[in-house]
Design a protein around this motif. Structure first.
Motif, PDB file in Angstrom:
ATOM      1  N   ALA A  63      34.277  -7.128  50.829  1.00 26.02           N
ATOM      2  CA  ALA A  63      35.390  -6.195  51.059  1.00 26.02           C
ATOM      3  C   ALA A  63      36.147  -5.919  49.762  1.00 26.02           C
ATOM      4  CB  ALA A  63      36.337  -6.762  52.118  1.00 26.02           C
ATOM      5  N   LEU A  64      36.377  -6.956  48.979  1.00 25.32           N
ATOM      6  CA  LEU A  64      37.085  -6.757  47.707  1.00 25.32           C
ATOM      7  C   LEU A  64      36.187  -6.096  46.669  1.00 25.32           C
ATOM      8  CD1 LEU A  64      39.169 -10.043  47.660  1.00 25.32           C
ATOM      9  CD2 LEU A  64      40.006  -7.704  47.989  1.00 25.32           C
ATOM     10  N   ARG A  65      34.904  -6.390  46.704  1.00 23.99           N
ATOM     11  CA  ARG A  65      33.972  -5.732  45.778  1.00 23.99           C
ATOM     12  C   ARG A  65      33.907  -4.231  46.066  1.00 23.99           C
ATOM     13  NH1 ARG A  65      29.529  -9.070  45.568  1.00 23.99           N
ATOM     14  NH2 ARG A  65      30.324  -9.947  43.638  1.00 23.99           N
ATOM     15  N   ALA A  66      33.968  -3.859  47.338  1.00 27.06           N
ATOM     16  CA  ALA A  66      33.965  -2.437  47.694  1.00 27.06           C
ATOM     17  C   ALA A  66      35.214  -1.735  47.155  1.00 27.06           C
ATOM     18  CB  ALA A  66      33.871  -2.270  49.211  1.00 27.06           C
ATOM     19  N   ALA A  67      36.327  -2.449  47.145  1.00 26.32           N
ATOM     20  CA  ALA A  67      37.573  -1.872  46.630  1.00 26.32           C
ATOM     21  C   ALA A  67      37.591  -1.813  45.104  1.00 26.32           C
ATOM     22  CB  ALA A  67      38.769  -2.680  47.130  1.00 26.32           C
ATOM     23  N   PHE A  68      36.956  -2.800  44.473  1.00 24.03           N
ATOM     24  CA  PHE A  68      36.966  -2.899  43.006  1.00 24.03           C
ATOM     25  C   PHE A  68      35.528  -3.072  42.497  1.00 24.03           C
ATOM     26  CE2 PHE A  68      40.961  -4.559  44.652  1.00 24.03           C
ATOM     27  CZ  PHE A  68      41.892  -3.794  43.959  1.00 24.03           C
ATOM     28  N   PRO A  69      34.692  -2.023  42.659  1.00 25.24           N
ATOM     29  CA  PRO A  69      33.261  -2.178  42.351  1.00 25.24           C
ATOM     30  C   PRO A  69      32.947  -2.447  40.885  1.00 25.24           C
ATOM     31  CG  PRO A  69      33.799   0.120  42.783  1.00 25.24           C
ATOM     32  CD  PRO A  69      35.031  -0.686  43.105  1.00 25.24           C
ATOM     33  N   PRO A  98      34.032  -7.145  37.009  1.00 29.11           N
ATOM     34  CA  PRO A  98      33.056  -8.236  36.916  1.00 29.11           C
ATOM     35  C   PRO A  98      33.618  -9.586  37.370  1.00 29.11           C
ATOM     36  CG  PRO A  98      33.921  -7.701  34.753  1.00 29.11           C
ATOM     37  CD  PRO A  98      34.480  -6.684  35.710  1.00 29.11           C
ATOM     38  N   ASP A  99      34.930  -9.675  37.517  1.00 34.99           N
ATOM     39  CA  ASP A  99      35.577 -10.930  37.922  1.00 34.99           C
ATOM     40  C   ASP A  99      35.983 -10.945  39.391  1.00 34.99           C
ATOM     41  OD1 ASP A  99      35.456 -12.054  35.331  1.00 34.99           O
ATOM     42  OD2 ASP A  99      37.231 -10.914  34.739  1.00 34.99           O
ATOM     43  N   ILE A 100      35.364 -10.090  40.208  1.00 37.13           N
ATOM     44  CA  ILE A 100      35.844  -9.973  41.587  1.00 37.13           C
ATOM     45  C   ILE A 100      35.656 -11.266  42.381  1.00 37.13           C
ATOM     46  CG2 ILE A 100      33.787  -9.019  42.704  1.00 37.13           C
ATOM     47  CD1 ILE A 100      37.502  -7.982  43.197  1.00 37.13           C
ATOM     48  N   GLU A 101      34.621 -12.039  42.129  1.00 36.17           N
ATOM     49  CA  GLU A 101      34.456 -13.286  42.894  1.00 36.17           C
ATOM     50  C   GLU A 101      35.557 -14.292  42.604  1.00 36.17           C
ATOM     51  OE1 GLU A 101      30.631 -15.003  43.642  1.00 36.17           O
ATOM     52  OE2 GLU A 101      29.671 -13.045  43.379  1.00 36.17           O
ATOM     53  N   PRO A 102      35.880 -14.586  41.329  1.00 32.62           N
ATOM     54  CA  PRO A 102      37.014 -15.500  41.120  1.00 32.62           C
ATOM     55  C   PRO A 102      38.332 -14.916  41.627  1.00 32.62           C
ATOM     56  CG  PRO A 102      36.017 -14.864  39.006  1.00 32.62           C
ATOM     57  CD  PRO A 102      35.187 -14.282  40.090  1.00 32.62           C
ATOM     58  N   ARG A 103      38.490 -13.612  41.521  1.00 30.66           N
ATOM     59  CA  ARG A 103      39.707 -12.995  42.055  1.00 30.66           C
ATOM     60  C   ARG A 103      39.759 -13.158  43.579  1.00 30.66           C
ATOM     61  NH1 ARG A 103      42.281 -10.124  38.227  1.00 30.66           N
ATOM     62  NH2 ARG A 103      41.090  -9.374  36.420  1.00 30.66           N
ATOM     63  N   THR A 108      44.668  -7.953  39.848  1.00 29.29           N
ATOM     64  CA  THR A 108      44.814  -7.042  38.703  1.00 29.29           C
ATOM     65  C   THR A 108      45.202  -7.722  37.398  1.00 29.29           C
ATOM     66  OG1 THR A 108      47.096  -6.560  39.348  1.00 29.29           O
ATOM     67  CG2 THR A 108      45.371  -5.068  40.176  1.00 29.29           C
ATOM     68  N   ALA A 109      45.822  -8.869  37.435  1.00 26.76           N
ATOM     69  CA  ALA A 109      46.276  -9.524  36.199  1.00 26.76           C
ATOM     70  C   ALA A 109      45.066 -10.121  35.470  1.00 26.76           C
ATOM     71  CB  ALA A 109      47.289 -10.621  36.526  1.00 26.76           C
ATOM     72  N   PRO A 110      45.149 -10.231  34.149  1.00 24.89           N
ATOM     73  CA  PRO A 110      44.061 -10.880  33.421  1.00 24.89           C
ATOM     74  C   PRO A 110      43.852 -12.318  33.907  1.00 24.89           C
ATOM     75  CG  PRO A 110      45.604  -9.806  31.922  1.00 24.89           C
ATOM     76  CD  PRO A 110      46.217  -9.762  33.292  1.00 24.89           C
ATOM     77  N   LEU A 111      42.605 -12.739  33.938  1.00 22.61           N
ATOM     78  CA  LEU A 111      42.309 -14.098  34.395  1.00 22.61           C
ATOM     79  C   LEU A 111      42.400 -15.140  33.282  1.00 22.61           C
ATOM     80  CD1 LEU A 111      39.328 -13.584  36.865  1.00 22.61           C
ATOM     81  CD2 LEU A 111      41.727 -13.991  37.389  1.00 22.61           C
ATOM     82  N   GLU A 112      42.375 -14.682  32.024  1.00 23.02           N
ATOM     83  CA  GLU A 112      42.460 -15.640  30.922  1.00 23.02           C
ATOM     84  C   GLU A 112      43.860 -16.217  30.825  1.00 23.02           C
ATOM     85  OE1 GLU A 112      42.270 -11.961  29.714  1.00 23.02           O
ATOM     86  OE2 GLU A 112      40.430 -12.328  30.786  1.00 23.02           O
ATOM     87  N   PRO A 113      43.971 -17.429  30.323  1.00 21.23           N
ATOM     88  CA  PRO A 113      45.300 -18.014  30.127  1.00 21.23           C
ATOM     89  C   PRO A 113      46.114 -17.143  29.158  1.00 21.23           C
ATOM     90  CG  PRO A 113      43.589 -19.653  29.742  1.00 21.23           C
ATOM     91  CD  PRO A 113      42.909 -18.332  29.919  1.00 21.23           C
ATOM     92  N   GLY A 114      47.360 -16.982  29.488  1.00 18.82           N
ATOM     93  CA  GLY A 114      48.236 -16.185  28.624  1.00 18.82           C
ATOM     94  C   GLY A 114      49.336 -17.043  28.035  1.00 18.82           C
TER      95      GLY A 114
END
Length: 188
Positions: free
Chosen positions: A123-129, A132-137, A181-187
């Protein structure tokens, strides 16, 4: 009453009794005898209809989350609202079973993983095809909603247990939006 109608009613009664027992007692403590007693039938009927406790558990914990279409600009809030609406309406017996039993029952934990992989991620992959980080998101989204389920619905911890569902949906939606939507890398 026709035989098939009576069979369907018996099957439904067994399933409802099993969902109640598994949700309250977990897999290990729930017994076929107690489930049969709750359904008002002989224990042999449970085996006749479902084959075994494991097969009954699988049927009682079958879940279709019915994740709605998630337009990218509304995905987080729509997902949060659909999740809360389902729990508020009491359409969560199977989810409650899985969440109560997953910490001690490996098959339940595996079932949660399967639901994640076959319903939430797609469902989330369909929204954000293109993400590349959709699984961890998606895993972060799941952690947010499972946290609400445990704290509000299973443990009844205040003040979350008595908060207005619309307030929770808005707050959880904002957290999910950040996960999506936020970056997944440590900030900094």
């Amino acid at each position: 009453m026709a035989f098939t109608e009576r069979s369907a009613q018996t099957r439904a009664a067994i399933l409802a009794a099993a969902q109640g027992r598994f949700a309250v007692e977990g897999y290990e403590r729930a017994t076929i005898r107690a489930i049969a007693a709750d359904a008002g039938i002989d224990p042999s009927m449970v085996i006749r209809y479902f084959g075994s406790k494991a097969e009954l558990y699988a049927a009682a914990s079958a879940i279709d989350l019915a994740v709605p279409d998630l337009p990218p600009d509304q995905a987080a809030h729509r997902y949060a609202k659909a999740f809360l609406d389902r729990w508020e309406a009491g359409e969560n017996a199977a989810e409650a079973i899985l969440l109560r039993t997953a910490p001690t029952h490996p098959e339940s934990a595996q079932r949660v993983q399967e639901i994640f992989g076959t319903q939430i991620v797609p469902a989330l992959r369909a929204a954000f095809p293109d993400d590349p980080d959709i699984e961890p998101r998606a895993a972060l989204v799941l952690s947010q909603t499972l946290g609400v389920a445990y704290v509000r619905y299973l443990l009844g911890i205040e003040p979350l247990a008595s908060m207005d569902p619309a307030v929770i949906a808005a707050a959880v939606g904002r957290a999910i939006q950040s996960h999506l939507t936020a970056p997944l890398e440590p900030g900094d």
